[in-house]
Design an enzyme around this catalytic site. Structure first.
Site: not given
Ligand code: 5GP
Ligand code: MG
Length: 181
Positions: A47, A106, A134, A155-156, A162, A168
């Site tokens: 990512g 996130d 976020k 969700f983006v 991706d 990507r």
């Molecule tokens: P966290 O561990 O903070 O919940 O999430 C981090 C990972 O979740 C990011 O590296 C990404 O891969 C995925 N992710 C979280 N939100 C999004 C989103 O809105 N879009 C996409 N494509 N991936 C997300």
């Molecule tokens: Mg990811």
């Protein structure tokens, strides 16, 4: 403009020029905060690939780059909150000042888990940078030191992010059409 990728995008949230401008100032902040350089940058794949490539080319320091593959479970399985390290070798971080880069903050589980592991492995300092954060409550107590943009909790895709392995390569951050999901 016909583009099979672009056709799936409902709207552009952050366009390429705006991202580029923001990276200029993030790079300036990093340069300012680490005047002596000697940084080890760790990029979370896949990512953060596009973000890191564009950001780091704006930082004039002597730095080293390592990548890590982690799997964090999302969507249907978000409850587990488990983060797996997928690489056979972990980079040598003992005594190093580390800048950890991810695409988006996130729940915070990924950054928290990787930051903890880096400190366990003896990193002297771990700072974190994300392109997007976020605006929501985090499952883990973690905030990034460098944040490109705060976005709503939706969700983006694009610019490294991706959906099912796709999108990507979009040069901007966008929101998918329902029909593409
Ligand atoms: P966290 O561990 O903070 O919940 O999430 C981090 C990972 O979740 C990011 O590296 C990404 O891969 C995925 N992710 C979280 N939100 C999004 C989103 O809105 N879009 C996409 N494509 N991936 C997300
Ligand atoms: Mg990811």
């Amino acid at each position: 403009m016909h583009s099979p990728v672009r056709n799936d995008i409902e709207r552009v949230l952050i366009d390429e020029a705006v991202i580029g401008k923001r990276l200029d100032s993030m790079a300036a902040d990093i340069e300012h905060d680490f005047p002596e350089g000697r940084l080890l940058v760790i990029i979370l794949l896949k990512g953060a690939l596009v973000f890191a490539a564009d950001l780091l080319r704006r930082v004039p320091h002597l730095l080293e780059i390592e990548c890590l593959n982690v799997a964090s479970y999302h969507g249907g399985t978000e409850s587990s909150g488990k983060v797996d390290f997928l690489d056979r070798h972990f980079p040598e971080v003992r005594g190093r000042r580390v800048l950890l880069l991810d695409d988006i903050l996130d729940t915070g589980r990924t950054l928290r888990a990787v930051q903890d592991r880096l400190l366990t492995e003896g990193a002297a300092e771990v700072r974190t940078g994300v392109l997007l954060a976020k605006d929501k409550a985090r499952a883990e107590e973690v905030e990034a030191d460098y944040v490109g943009f705060e976005i709503e909790d939706e969700f983006v895709v694009g610019y490294g992010l991706d959906f099912m392995g796709r999108y990507r390569n979009l040069p901007y951050i966008g929101v998918l059409k329902r029909s593409a999901i």
